[in-house]
Design a protein around this motif. Structure first.
Motif, PDB file in Angstrom:
ATOM      1  N   LYS A  38      16.438  17.138   4.254  1.00 56.55           N
ATOM      2  CA  LYS A  38      15.191  17.006   5.015  1.00 56.55           C
ATOM      3  C   LYS A  38      15.463  16.900   6.512  1.00 56.55           C
ATOM      4  O   LYS A  38      14.683  17.375   7.336  1.00 56.55           O
ATOM      5  N   HIS A  39      16.590  16.259   6.876  1.00 56.60           N
ATOM      6  CA  HIS A  39      16.935  16.136   8.294  1.00 56.60           C
ATOM      7  C   HIS A  39      17.339  17.478   8.889  1.00 56.60           C
ATOM      8  O   HIS A  39      16.902  17.866   9.975  1.00 56.60           O
ATOM      9  N   ASN A  40      18.200  18.198   8.171  1.00 58.75           N
ATOM     10  CA  ASN A  40      18.714  19.463   8.702  1.00 58.75           C
ATOM     11  C   ASN A  40      17.713  20.603   8.605  1.00 58.75           C
ATOM     12  O   ASN A  40      17.752  21.542   9.402  1.00 58.75           O
ATOM     13  N   VAL A  76      10.806  22.357   5.407  1.00 58.85           N
ATOM     14  CA  VAL A  76      11.268  23.225   4.318  1.00 58.85           C
ATOM     15  C   VAL A  76      12.031  22.408   3.268  1.00 58.85           C
ATOM     16  O   VAL A  76      11.958  22.687   2.070  1.00 58.85           O
ATOM     17  N   GLY A  77      12.755  21.380   3.708  1.00 57.68           N
ATOM     18  CA  GLY A  77      13.514  20.553   2.780  1.00 57.68           C
ATOM     19  C   GLY A  77      12.648  19.891   1.728  1.00 57.68           C
ATOM     20  O   GLY A  77      13.101  19.637   0.607  1.00 57.68           O
ATOM     21  N   PHE A 128      10.485  19.120  -4.152  1.00 56.65           N
ATOM     22  CA  PHE A 128       9.327  19.357  -5.020  1.00 56.65           C
ATOM     23  C   PHE A 128       9.709  20.252  -6.196  1.00 56.65           C
ATOM     24  O   PHE A 128       9.376  19.964  -7.348  1.00 56.65           O
ATOM     25  N   LEU A 129      10.438  21.330  -5.919  1.00 56.43           N
ATOM     26  CA  LEU A 129      10.854  22.235  -6.994  1.00 56.43           C
ATOM     27  C   LEU A 129      11.793  21.534  -7.968  1.00 56.43           C
ATOM     28  O   LEU A 129      11.731  21.761  -9.177  1.00 56.43           O
ATOM     29  N   GLU A 130      12.649  20.661  -7.443  1.00 51.63           N
ATOM     30  CA  GLU A 130      13.538  19.898  -8.322  1.00 51.63           C
ATOM     31  C   GLU A 130      12.735  18.975  -9.243  1.00 51.63           C
ATOM     32  O   GLU A 130      13.059  18.829 -10.423  1.00 51.63           O
ATOM     33  N   SER A 131      11.668  18.371  -8.740  1.00 48.33           N
ATOM     34  CA  SER A 131      10.870  17.439  -9.534  1.00 48.33           C
ATOM     35  C   SER A 131      10.152  18.120 -10.677  1.00 48.33           C
ATOM     36  O   SER A 131       9.868  17.490 -11.705  1.00 48.33           O
ATOM     37  N   ILE A 132       9.829  19.398 -10.538  1.00 53.26           N
ATOM     38  CA  ILE A 132       9.139  20.130 -11.610  1.00 53.26           C
ATOM     39  C   ILE A 132      10.089  21.099 -12.317  1.00 53.26           C
ATOM     40  O   ILE A 132       9.653  22.009 -13.008  1.00 53.26           O
TER      41      ILE A 132
END
Length: 531
Positions: free
Chosen positions: A38-40, A44-45, A50-54
């Motif tokens: 999220k920092h880098n 977009v991070g 979100f995709l990982e959670s679903i």
């Protein structure tokens, strides 16, 4: 174009979105200290997480093929859903299974199928299959018990599952004649809807514990006397998903009602010990089982995952020497598990069911004890062909957990341990539970059990038998190794199961110890609805 622009204080809608994204980006760059992505890659991070959670949902419904997803693939789930909804559960154009894969099973049908005489209870394959063995008959218990169904609901506690899920399963068991195992979480009002109940005692002694958390025989006797639908008692030594590790009920899932039923405090995780405080060795365990059975008058058994076989040798030897012991033994496969478990346990500790059961059966066969024990099998066996394989190895009854959950709506979201189950099955969240229609889900449980038994009967008849207890170890072949060599179960596991004393299904139905409160009129209505 002006009609499509929304102004708030003179600023167009797209400008507000841009401002929001800039705020998120500013926060990601200057204040985020935990997530490098999220920092880098600000903004977009977030998409990545979100995709990982679903991910499980994406794989189940989009990415994985019909036979690929685990623990249950789309074909297996589809068969359960269709059966539970009383829809067409057939498939067309032949199998899409890799029939040459290792551990693929082949059931050897007879040239001429078994023919039922006129007037036979199962003349229409209605799914009436009582257990061929009686729990507690050998040890002369005061209240022996013949389960009216060879497929039943495995141990799942109220707390792990929601109130409406437990109630749906219990009412469905009542309709189909199956029994309902309470799990270690105690006997709740939702287990009291008319089905036969197997009361499970775990290491926490929930529901039958004193103020210090120790086992109370007085409370157990009182419970059994007040609830005659409790037909057997199961002492849980371990379970397939996490043997040697106590169960965990997160504080978030403990309501006031659950705390009262279990006898625990609210606001604190409930962690069951990994061991029983009432005994310290196998001989003490056998004596404890016998004291429960004699005091309550009910058949009493044990449930365990399987690892070190020397323990089972010692148990069989002790039972032979004392001439008493468990009336039934539930063998739980390492691939089982309806709740939360550390991956290292779920993936690696304890044997898969087929290895576990065959090893244990051979031990009791060696000590000539198979006749006095009812063997209960659990571990992804909730499908007719797998059940036939289990009976061929020596199982007398099948218990199903996750398959029963699917019959009432579980979608394999794999969030049982987070209290966020989207279907309301494995959560105490009242809003998520509100979508469960108990009457509808109970009927789905009923249809799943009846259609399961009907198909199992059809397989049995195709092999020349009236009842699945008649399956022999030579009746099923299994593919071995990467050379795709198929050998019989008898050759593979080096034993032949002992013959079960069976005369006819009619004789089983006439047994005075038959449970299930069988409503044959309802069964015929179910049969007509299925046909």
């Amino acid at each position: 174009m002006d009609d499509f622009i929304f102004f708030l204080g003179g600023i167009p809608w797209w400008a507000w979105i841009l401002i929001l994204l800039l705020i998120i980006a500013f926060s990601d760059i200057f204040f985020n200290k935990k997530h490098t992505i999220k920092h880098n890659f600000p903004v977009v991070g977030h998409i990545r997480y979100f995709l990982e959670s679903i991910g499980p949902e994406l794989r189940q419904y989009i990415v994985a093929n019909n036979r690929e997803e685990l623990p249950f693939n789309r074909r297996e789930r589809g068969w359960i859903y269709a059966s539970a909804k009383n829809e067409n559960n057939y498939e067309g154009f032949g199998t899409d299974q890799d029939i040459f894969s290792t551990h693929y099973i082949f059931i050897n049908n007879a040239m001429l199928p078994h023919k039922l005489p006129e007037g036979h209870p199962n003349i229409k394959n209605s799914g009436l299959i009582p257990s061929a063995k009686v729990m507690g008959a050998w040890n002369n218990r005061k209240r022996p018990y013949r389960p009216a169904s060879v497929i039943n609901v495995s141990a799942m506690s109220f707390g792990s599952l929601s109130a409406k899920a437990i109630e749906s399963l219990n009412e469905g068991c009542k309709l189909s004649g199956a029994y309902h195992n309470t799990g270690e979480g105690g006997f709740s009002p939702y287990h009291n809807k008319g089905a036969d109940v197997v009361f499970q005692i775990g290491t926490g002694y929930f529901g039958v514990r004193d103020e210090y958390g120790n086992f109370s025989m007085e409370k157990l006797v009182k419970m059994v006397q007040e609830n005659p639908q409790i037909r057997a008692i199961e002492l849980k030594l371990s379970q397939g998903a996490k043997p040697g590790k106590g169960g965990v009920l997160p504080a978030a899932k403990i309501s006031k009602e659950i705390s009262e039923i279990r006898g625990v405090v609210m606001g604190k995780d409930v962690i069951s010990p990994s061991y029983h405080s009432t005994f310290s060795d196998l001989e003490g365990m056998v004596d404890f089982v016998e004291s429960i059975a004699k005091t309550t008058g009910l058949p009493t058994g044990i449930k365990s995952a399987v690892g070190k076989l020397q323990d089972w040798e010692d148990l069989a030897r002790i039972m032979q020497e004392k001439d008493y012991g468990p009336d039934f033994i539930s063998i739980d496969g390492g691939e089982g598990g309806t709740g939360a478990a550390p991956p290292s346990f779920a993936d690696h500790v304890s044997l898969p069911w087929i290895y576990a059961f065959s090893d244990v059966y051979k031990v009791f066969q060696k000590y000539k004890l198979t006749e006095r024990i009812v063997f209960v099998a659990a571990g992804k066996l909730g499908f007719p062909a797998k059940a036939a394989m289990a009976f061929a190895l020596g199982a007398d009854i099948i218990n199903v957990g996750r398959e029963a959950m699917m019959s009432i709506g579980c979608i394999q979201a794999q969030s049982c341990h987070t209290n966020t189950c989207p279907t309301g099955v494995a959560t105490q969240n009242k809003w998520l539970q509100s979508g469960i229609n108990v009457k509808d889900k109970a009927m789905r449980t009923n249809f799943y059990f009846v259609k399961f038994r009907k198909e199992l009967l059809q397989i049995s008849h195709a092999c020349g038998y009236e009842h699945p207890c008649q399956f022999k170890t030579d009746d099923v072949d299994i593919n071995l190794s990467d050379k795709n060599l198929a050998k019989t179960l008898a050759t593979t596991f080096s034993y032949h199961k002992d013959e079960v004393n069976f005369a006819s299904v009619k004789q089983l139905l006439d047994c005075p110890h038959l449970g299930g409160n069988l409503n044959l009129k309802h069964m015929r209505k179910t049969e007509e609805a299925i046909d």
